[in-house]
Design an enzyme around this catalytic site. Structure first.
Site, short mmCIF file in Angstrom:
data_model
loop_
_atom_site.label_atom_id
_atom_site.label_comp_id
_atom_site.label_asym_id
_atom_site.label_seq_id
_atom_site.Cartn_x
_atom_site.Cartn_y
_atom_site.Cartn_z
N LYS A 61 66.70 94.24 38.96
CA LYS A 61 66.28 92.78 38.22
C LYS A 61 65.54 91.95 39.07
O LYS A 61 65.62 92.03 40.20
CB LYS A 61 67.78 92.16 38.21
CG LYS A 61 67.79 91.15 37.07
CD LYS A 61 69.36 91.04 36.50
CE LYS A 61 69.10 89.96 35.65
NZ LYS A 61 70.64 89.81 34.69
N GLU A 97 83.88 88.50 24.61
CA GLU A 97 84.60 87.42 24.21
C GLU A 97 85.75 87.46 23.29
O GLU A 97 86.84 86.76 23.18
CB GLU A 97 83.58 86.42 23.52
CG GLU A 97 82.31 85.95 24.29
CD GLU A 97 81.10 86.94 24.50
OE1 GLU A 97 81.42 87.98 23.84
OE2 GLU A 97 80.55 86.43 25.39
N ARG A 124 82.05 85.13 18.24
CA ARG A 124 82.68 86.56 18.16
C ARG A 124 84.19 86.63 18.08
O ARG A 124 84.71 87.81 17.76
CB ARG A 124 82.22 87.19 19.73
CG ARG A 124 81.22 87.56 19.97
CD ARG A 124 80.89 88.99 19.57
NE ARG A 124 79.36 89.33 18.92
CZ ARG A 124 78.64 89.76 19.88
NH1 ARG A 124 79.04 90.25 21.02
NH2 ARG A 124 77.44 90.14 19.38
C1 LIG Z 1 77.79 87.86 23.21
C2 LIG Z 1 77.27 87.46 24.47
N1 LIG Z 1 77.83 87.01 25.48
C3 LIG Z 1 77.29 86.22 26.33
C4 LIG Z 1 75.82 86.11 26.33
C5 LIG Z 1 75.17 85.59 27.57
N2 LIG Z 1 74.27 86.53 28.37
C6 LIG Z 1 73.08 86.64 28.00
S1 LIG Z 1 72.51 87.88 28.81
C7 LIG Z 1 73.82 88.07 29.82
C8 LIG Z 1 73.81 89.29 30.70
C9 LIG Z 1 73.25 90.74 30.21
O1 LIG Z 1 73.38 91.57 31.27
P1 LIG Z 1 72.73 92.89 30.95
O2 LIG Z 1 73.03 93.48 29.45
O3 LIG Z 1 73.37 93.83 32.00
O4 LIG Z 1 71.30 92.85 31.26
P2 LIG Z 1 70.05 92.31 32.27
O5 LIG Z 1 70.20 90.88 32.04
O6 LIG Z 1 71.19 92.51 33.73
O7 LIG Z 1 69.19 93.21 32.15
C10 LIG Z 1 74.86 87.38 29.30
C11 LIG Z 1 76.16 87.52 29.61
C12 LIG Z 1 75.24 86.82 25.34
N3 LIG Z 1 74.02 86.80 25.19
N4 LIG Z 1 75.95 87.51 24.41
#
Ligand SMILES: Cc1ncc(C[n+]2csc(CCOP(=O)(O)OP(=O)(O)O)c2C)c(N)n1
Length: 638
Positions: free
Chosen positions: A283, A372, A400
């Protein structure tokens, strides 16, 4: 300036004209575009930087848009936008009228699905794979999902179904071991074990070879050999969990090595079964500040490229200000005394202000991951066992958990406190992230109390009240930022607010300003804008009475009706969708109270998904700035 490789690329077809050895240079050029533009527009930097080689590899090996690529959340897909004809408009990223920060089906044929919420991609991809097969077509379908999003219920449900349907589809698991902060959960530990045990990989082939030589004669020998095979595989072969679910697992591979990505993709892309390709990426890759601080650079506003420091904007607040901070401090203060308070977040401890609580009370803090639905169900269990769970969650993500709210919380009438941050328009993240529906989807549920504070101090008071309330669930909605940013004449409003402060009482609003010509009823922080509108109208000779309803439910209809009886004109204001929202609630109740003709106007957001753009700009566009509110009142002041 020497021409960049990127200059010749307007579609994936152009990309394929480059030889593989040129692609690392292209990756570097794409990174520069992403860093420089996000530095000015803000956005999801770290995830997008980590996925550059993966995205190049995907487009190099697939044939989009005929082949389908579904991005989970979609915040990592900037390189995809740049490679699919949007590099020249990338400087408009997230700005009003510019390109969206997430995949948007209305923006490009390459963005097959509009996304922004996590854990959806495998379901969508599986649906499209099933549709393809019904029609005997032969395009490929790929879902790209992060390790944290994979832990969401919908993603796990989809994996379960995909293995069963056995469709030709590719799930690319982009594993950087990070959510916004460090990924949590048993699944993430499992993935970590795969990554950190490369020996497993090296010996995988040897073991499979060895097992294939186990003599296969005699029924019991075969059965024992199979059991042995399964046992050993489970022990030694990475990705066995996915194989048991019906996927063929490949990986882990280095997702930041474009040659490896392409070599692997070429080998697997024509296999006719569900495939899971596990890629490991870093990342923030390629920008030292983001590599060191992926959390800070997950979603960032404007920053200085050379120093990595944020650039202060007029709309910014200090880290000590705002609703989120107020909540984060208040819960810590109350939890020191009240040991029954437990706090829950779905992968957003910093975003919701729960980080301080997490540090001080690790045993009473739960980060459930991007889950969620589970967060709310889990809170219900804690409440049923006598604790006081506080679920801090963004308004848009609580969507959700609608059924959990209905079935597990409201139907049981449990003492769960829901703190809905980012209520209203959030600005640049756009339609997937605006919190404009919660008043509508909460107001109609029996048992729940729903409220919104006017400012940070009122949030503190409401939260204290909610924690001591023991007759059922309470939801408190509050916006991004700080209350004083919601109008221009801070001092006038603060003075007025100080005069009229009254304690929080169930179902009681407060009269903020006396008047005789029209009643403006607001919910929470919109009162600040309404007071400003009232001061504009005062200059025009219209003396408005301003009420902060405080409670969306139960509503102080007596206070509102008394005022309207006097003024004969009712204007409701809310930063939420009109349908089923706060103003609709006022009308439902007032109809029985007012027997004379009155002028009524609900000022709210229209029945549409609001686009991305600067929040103040959007408020003005949709008639919710103080100037526009004053105009509407004047125009309806017959
Ligand atoms: C349902 C939902 N909950 C929370 C979020 C907020 N959110 C956006 S990106 C993220 C983390 C994503 O992590 P990952 O899937 O591992 O992708 P990365 O950013 O590490 O590439 C979160 C919690 C979201 N977009 N959708």
């Amino acid at each position: 300036m020497a021409e960049r490789l990127l200059d010749s690329i307007n579609s994936p077809l152009d990309l394929k004209k480059l030889s593989v050895d040129k692609l690392p240079i292209l990756a570097q050029e794409i990174r520069e575009v992403i860093i420089n533009n996000v530095a000015s527009s803000g956005g999801h930097l770290a995830s997008s930087l980590g996925a550059v080689e993966l995205i190049i590899g995907i487009h190099y090996c697939l044939n989009a848009p005929e082949d389908i690529i579904i991005w989970d959340v979609g915040h990592q897909a900037y390189a995809h936008k740049i490679l699919t004809g949007r590099k020249d408009r990338f400087n408009t990223l997230r700005k009003a009228g510019g390109i969206s920060g997430f995949p948007n089906k209305y923006e490009s044929e390459y963005d097959v699905f509009t996304t922004g919420h996590g854990s959806t991609s495998i379901s969508t991809a599986l649906g499209m794979a099933a549709a393809r097969d019904i029609e005997h077509k032969n395009y490929k379908v790929v879902a790209v999902i992060g390790d944290a999003s994979l832990g969401g219920g919908m993603a796990l449900e989809a994996l379960n179904h995909a293995g069963h349907l056995h469709k030709n589809m590719l799930v690319i698991l982009n594993d950087n071991e990070m959510s916004i902060s460090k990924s949590v959960g048993a699944l993430s530990k499992y993935l970590n074990r795969i990554i950190t045990a490369p020996a497993y990989n090296r010996i995988r082939k040897d073991i499979e070879g060895l097992l294939s030589k186990v003599p296969r004669f005699g029924f019991s020998v075969i059965r024992s050999a199979r059991r042995l095979e399964e046992g050993l595989k489970n022990l030694l072969v990475p990705g066995m969990l996915f194989e048991e679910l019906g996927f063929r697992y490949f990986g882990p591979i280095d997702g930041n090595d474009v040659t490896t990505v392409i070599d692997t993709m070429k080998n697997i892309v024509n296999l006719d079964e569900p495939i899971l390709l596990h890629v490991v990426t870093k990342k923030g890759k390629g920008y030292s500040f983001a590599e060191k601080g992926p959390e800070k650079f997950h979603g960032i506003s404007s920053f200085n490229v050379n120093t990595g420091e944020k650039i202060a904007l007029a709309k910014d607040i200090t880290p000590e200000e705002g609703f989120t901070k107020a909540f984060g401090n208040k819960i810590v203060e109350i939890a020191k005394e009240n040991k029954r308070i437990v706090a829950i977040t779905a992968a957003m401890p910093e975003g919701t202000g729960l980080d301080k609580f997490a540090n001080l009370f690790p045993n009473r803090f739960f980060d459930v991951g991007m889950a969620e639905q589970h967060a709310v169900g889990f809170a219900a269990g804690l409440a049923r066992a006598g604790f006081k769970p506080v679920v801090a969650i963004y308004s848009t993500f609580l969507q959700r958990s609608y059924d959990q709210l209905f079935h597990d919380v409201c139907l049981q009438n449990l003492n769960v406190v829901l703190m809905l941050d980012r209520a209203g328009l959030v600005g640049e993240d756009g339609p997937t992230h605006h919190g404009t529906f919660d008043m509508s989807y909460i107001r109609h549920l029996p048992n729940i109390v729903s409220m919104a504070p006017r400012n940070e101090e009122e949030l503190n008071n409401m939260f204290s009240w909610a924690v001591s309330y023991d007759k059922g669930p309470v939801a408190i909605r509050y916006p991004r930022g700080a209350s004083y940013k919601y109008c221009s004449s801070k001092s006038a409003i603060t003075a007025l607010a100080d005069e009229s402060r009254t304690p929080i009482t169930l179902g009681k609003g407060e009269l903020l300003k006396k008047g005789k010509d029209a009643t403006i009823v607001n919910i929470g922080y919109m009162s600040n804008i309404a007071l400003e509108a009232a001061s504009f109208l005062m200059d025009e000779g219209i003396n408005c009475e301003v009420i902060n309803a405080r409670f969306i439910k139960p509503m102080d209809i007596e206070l509102i009706a008394q005022s309207v009886f006097k003024t004969g004109r009712l204007f409701t204001i809310e930063e939420g969708v009109l349908e089923g929202g706060f103003g609709s609630g006022v009308l439902e109740l007032i109809i029985d109270k007012i027997k004379k003709d009155i002028i009524i106007k609900n000022i709210a957001l229209p029945d549409k998904f609001i686009e991305h753009g600067d929040r103040a700009l959007l408020l003005d566009k949709y008639g919710l700035s103080s100037k526009k509110i004053a105009e509407t009142i004047k125009n309806n002041y017959a």
